[in-house]
Scaffold this motif. Structure first.
Motif, short mmCIF file in Angstrom:
data_model
loop_
_atom_site.label_atom_id
_atom_site.label_comp_id
_atom_site.label_asym_id
_atom_site.label_seq_id
_atom_site.Cartn_x
_atom_site.Cartn_y
_atom_site.Cartn_z
N SER A 188 -25.72 -35.82 -2.48
CA SER A 188 -26.90 -36.63 -2.78
C SER A 188 -26.79 -37.17 -4.20
O SER A 188 -27.64 -37.91 -4.66
CB SER A 188 -28.17 -35.79 -2.61
OG SER A 188 -27.99 -34.59 -3.35
N GLY A 189 -25.71 -36.81 -4.92
CA GLY A 189 -25.51 -37.29 -6.29
C GLY A 189 -24.94 -38.68 -6.30
O GLY A 189 -25.54 -39.60 -5.75
N CYS A 190 -23.75 -38.85 -6.86
CA CYS A 190 -23.17 -40.19 -7.00
C CYS A 190 -22.77 -40.75 -5.63
O CYS A 190 -21.91 -40.19 -4.96
CB CYS A 190 -21.95 -40.16 -7.91
SG CYS A 190 -21.14 -41.77 -7.99
N PRO A 191 -23.40 -41.86 -5.20
CA PRO A 191 -23.09 -42.40 -3.87
C PRO A 191 -21.72 -43.05 -3.79
O PRO A 191 -21.26 -43.38 -2.70
CB PRO A 191 -24.20 -43.43 -3.65
CG PRO A 191 -24.60 -43.85 -5.02
CD PRO A 191 -24.38 -42.67 -5.92
N PHE A 192 -21.05 -43.26 -4.92
CA PHE A 192 -19.75 -43.92 -4.89
C PHE A 192 -18.60 -42.91 -4.86
O PHE A 192 -17.44 -43.29 -4.75
CB PHE A 192 -19.59 -44.84 -6.12
CG PHE A 192 -20.71 -45.85 -6.21
CD1 PHE A 192 -20.77 -46.90 -5.31
CD2 PHE A 192 -21.70 -45.73 -7.16
CE1 PHE A 192 -21.80 -47.82 -5.36
CE2 PHE A 192 -22.74 -46.65 -7.23
CZ PHE A 192 -22.79 -47.69 -6.32
N ALA A 193 -18.95 -41.63 -4.93
CA ALA A 193 -17.91 -40.59 -4.97
C ALA A 193 -17.58 -40.11 -3.57
O ALA A 193 -18.44 -40.13 -2.68
CB ALA A 193 -18.42 -39.41 -5.80
N PRO A 194 -16.34 -39.65 -3.34
CA PRO A 194 -16.02 -39.06 -2.04
C PRO A 194 -16.79 -37.75 -1.88
O PRO A 194 -17.29 -37.20 -2.86
CB PRO A 194 -14.51 -38.81 -2.11
CG PRO A 194 -14.15 -38.89 -3.55
CD PRO A 194 -15.21 -39.67 -4.26
N PRO A 195 -16.90 -37.21 -0.66
CA PRO A 195 -17.61 -35.94 -0.48
C PRO A 195 -17.09 -34.87 -1.45
O PRO A 195 -15.87 -34.73 -1.63
CB PRO A 195 -17.30 -35.58 0.97
CG PRO A 195 -17.12 -36.90 1.64
CD PRO A 195 -16.44 -37.77 0.61
N PRO A 196 -18.03 -34.13 -2.08
CA PRO A 196 -17.61 -33.16 -3.10
C PRO A 196 -16.62 -32.12 -2.57
O PRO A 196 -15.77 -31.65 -3.31
CB PRO A 196 -18.91 -32.48 -3.53
CG PRO A 196 -20.02 -33.24 -2.92
CD PRO A 196 -19.49 -34.21 -1.94
N ALA A 197 -16.70 -31.76 -1.28
CA ALA A 197 -15.77 -30.75 -0.75
C ALA A 197 -14.32 -31.18 -0.94
O ALA A 197 -13.44 -30.34 -1.15
CB ALA A 197 -16.05 -30.50 0.73
N TYR A 198 -14.05 -32.49 -0.90
CA TYR A 198 -12.67 -32.96 -1.06
C TYR A 198 -12.23 -32.87 -2.52
O TYR A 198 -11.11 -32.49 -2.81
CB TYR A 198 -12.52 -34.41 -0.56
CG TYR A 198 -12.95 -34.60 0.88
CD1 TYR A 198 -12.88 -33.55 1.80
CD2 TYR A 198 -13.43 -35.82 1.32
CE1 TYR A 198 -13.28 -33.73 3.12
CE2 TYR A 198 -13.83 -36.00 2.65
CZ TYR A 198 -13.76 -34.95 3.54
OH TYR A 198 -14.16 -35.12 4.83
N THR A 199 -13.13 -33.25 -3.44
CA THR A 199 -12.75 -33.17 -4.86
C THR A 199 -12.63 -31.70 -5.29
O THR A 199 -11.76 -31.35 -6.08
CB THR A 199 -13.75 -33.93 -5.76
OG1 THR A 199 -15.03 -33.90 -5.16
CG2 THR A 199 -13.36 -35.36 -5.95
N GLU A 200 -13.49 -30.85 -4.71
CA GLU A 200 -13.39 -29.41 -5.03
C GLU A 200 -12.06 -28.86 -4.50
O GLU A 200 -11.38 -28.08 -5.17
CB GLU A 200 -14.57 -28.64 -4.43
CG GLU A 200 -15.85 -28.84 -5.23
CD GLU A 200 -17.11 -28.57 -4.41
OE1 GLU A 200 -17.02 -27.88 -3.36
OE2 GLU A 200 -18.18 -29.07 -4.82
N ALA A 201 -11.68 -29.25 -3.29
CA ALA A 201 -10.41 -28.80 -2.74
C ALA A 201 -9.26 -29.28 -3.63
O ALA A 201 -8.34 -28.52 -3.94
CB ALA A 201 -10.23 -29.35 -1.32
N ALA A 202 -9.35 -30.54 -4.08
CA ALA A 202 -8.28 -31.10 -4.94
C ALA A 202 -8.15 -30.28 -6.22
O ALA A 202 -7.04 -30.10 -6.74
CB ALA A 202 -8.58 -32.55 -5.27
N ALA A 203 -9.28 -29.75 -6.71
CA ALA A 203 -9.24 -28.98 -7.96
C ALA A 203 -8.54 -27.64 -7.76
O ALA A 203 -8.02 -27.06 -8.72
CB ALA A 203 -10.66 -28.77 -8.48
#
Ligand code: HEM
Length: 405
Positions: free
Chosen positions: A18-33
């Motif tokens: 519900s945060g930045c609408p231009f970002a990919p789903p957070p689960a993917y960025t968290e996985a990338a981290a």
């Protein structure tokens, strides 16, 4: 070499935040981290790999040991049960491997070459100007999606393919259905059959009376069946308008949040680079690009076994600080129209790299430059919270974008 990374399996497709609408789903960025390769769970209960690192995504998309053939029984599907509706006798070349993929792609390559597209620029400019004339005539407010972002690429691809633009409402509806993860099996099947039948009929007509368009050029060949022409036609029709349309509306919404960056669009030398940065940051295929391993492959510290699915997450790869960052740059999850973003993979990579990218680039450059030049006072007509995003689609985008000027 380990086959079991420590991070938790990511559920696919993951919800947007519900945060930045231009970002990919957070689960993917968290996985990338946590690392470049993570286990992921598909909606049908099976599991696959999620490749999130830049180098790993590049390998998955360019190494022939990974297949794009949707008929492979382990090909990862984000809509459970969609195998029966998607796996036809004639998948489009997007979902075939070489040599069949190359044979069919070659037949339309000439129409999308950079020099062919350069010759189309005056037509694209006219289409953009006419759409803006219609949108602004006697009005000070409009929905940018329905009045500009969608008609421009839709008119362009109809012109190229030789599809009557009057039929747009129907095929826009059908392509939305085909691209929506919320469509039922019955809806998917009915939409697929209807759009294929529509193009088969049109191609049969053009075989009799060819004109100067792509469908006619395909229809008069004797080495392609009507079914093959129809599936290539569907691919071009859908890929040709939904993608670019959503890039236009998302780019506009993002630039309206950061008006200080808009001036760069007015500089002809800076415009192409600015569009690359928008493509990189927005990477609209938020659900990633699916492949299946044909052999065991060592990748990013894990072994991907033959017969395992992999989703290449271009959106996280395109935010890799090592590739796109640097000491003087803004963080890679922020827009920086001065960034050198040319190595992005928003158009994919390898043999399936987007065929229409010269066209998409020309459309985006002309549409965005003209929009902000002609309407310098362009602003949102709703609050930021009221903007509606298209989260259910394989192509991320906007449902509507009410603007005023
Ligand atoms: C900004 C707009 C666009 C974006 C972000 C985009 C993105 C992509 C991506 C990521 C792929 C690779 C899929 C994969 O490897 O699985 C692809 C393939 C493709 N795109 Fe685009 N696309 C855009 C516009 C267009 C346009 C305007 C056309 C023209 C009709 C087009 C036609 C195609 C075709 C035919 C393929 C399949 C290529 C192959 O399998 O060899 N795209 N696109």
């Amino acid at each position: 070499m380990t086959t079991t990374p420590t991070a938790q399996a990511v559920p696919l497709p993951a919800p947007h935040s519900s945060g930045c609408p231009f970002a990919p789903p957070p689960a993917y960025t968290e996985a990338a981290a946590t690392g470049p390769m993570t286990r992921a769970d598909l909606p049908d209960g099976s599991s696959c790999w999620l490749a999130t690192g830049y180098a790993e995504v590049r390998t998955v998309l360019s190494d022939r040991r990974f297949s794009a053939d949707v008929r492979h029984p382990a090909f990862p599907l984000l809509v459970p049960g969609s195998r029966e509706t998607l796996v036809t006798d004639n998948p489009s070349f997007l979902r075939l491997d070489d040599p069949e993929h190359a044979r069919q792609r070659r037949m339309v390559t000439g129409d999308f070459l950079v020099k062919r597209v350069a010759a189309l620029r005056p037509d694209i400019q006219r289409i953009v100007d006419e759409a803006l004339d219609r949108m602004t005539e006697g009005r000070t407010e409009a929905d940018l999606v329905t009045e500009f972002a969608l008609p421009v690429p839709s008119l362009v691809i109809c012109l190229l393919l030789g599809v009557p633009y009057e039929d747009r409402d129907r095929f826009q509806f059908l392509s939305r259905t085909l691209l929506s993860r919320e469509s039922t099996m019955e809806q998917l099947k009915a939409a697929r059959d209807e759009v294929l039948e529509y193009l088969r009929t049109l191609a049969a007509r053009k075989r009799e009376q060819p004109e100067d368009d792509i469908l006619s050029r395909l229809a008069v060949r004797d080495d392609l069946t009507l079914d093959e022409i129809a599936s290539t036609g569907v691919l071009l029709l859908i890929a040709g308008h939904e993608t670019t349309a959503n890039m236009i509306s998302l780019s506009t919404a993002l630039l309206l949040e950061q008006p200080e960056q808009i001036a760069r669009l007015a500089d002809p030398a800076a415009l192409p680079g600015a569009v690359e940065e928008l493509l990189r940051l927005l990477t609209i295929v938020h659900t990633g690009l699916p492949r299946v391993a044909l052999e065991d492959v060592e990748l990013g510290g894990v072994t991907v076994r033959a017969g395992e699915g992999v989703i290449a997450m271009v959106s996280t790869a395109n935010r890799d600080e090592e590739v796109f960052g640097g000491p003087d740059r803004r963080p890679t999850d922020e827009l920086d129209l001065e960034r050198d973003a040319r190595r992005h993979m928003a158009f994919g990579f390898g043999v399936h790299q987007c065929l229409g990218q010269p066209l998409a680039r020309a459309e985006l450059q002309i549409a965005l430059e003209t929009l902000f030049r002609r309407l310098p006072g362009l602003r949102l007509a709703v609050t930021q919270g009221e903007r509606e995003f298209r989260t259910e689609s394989f192509i991320y985008g906007m449902r509507s974008l009410p603007v005023t000027w």
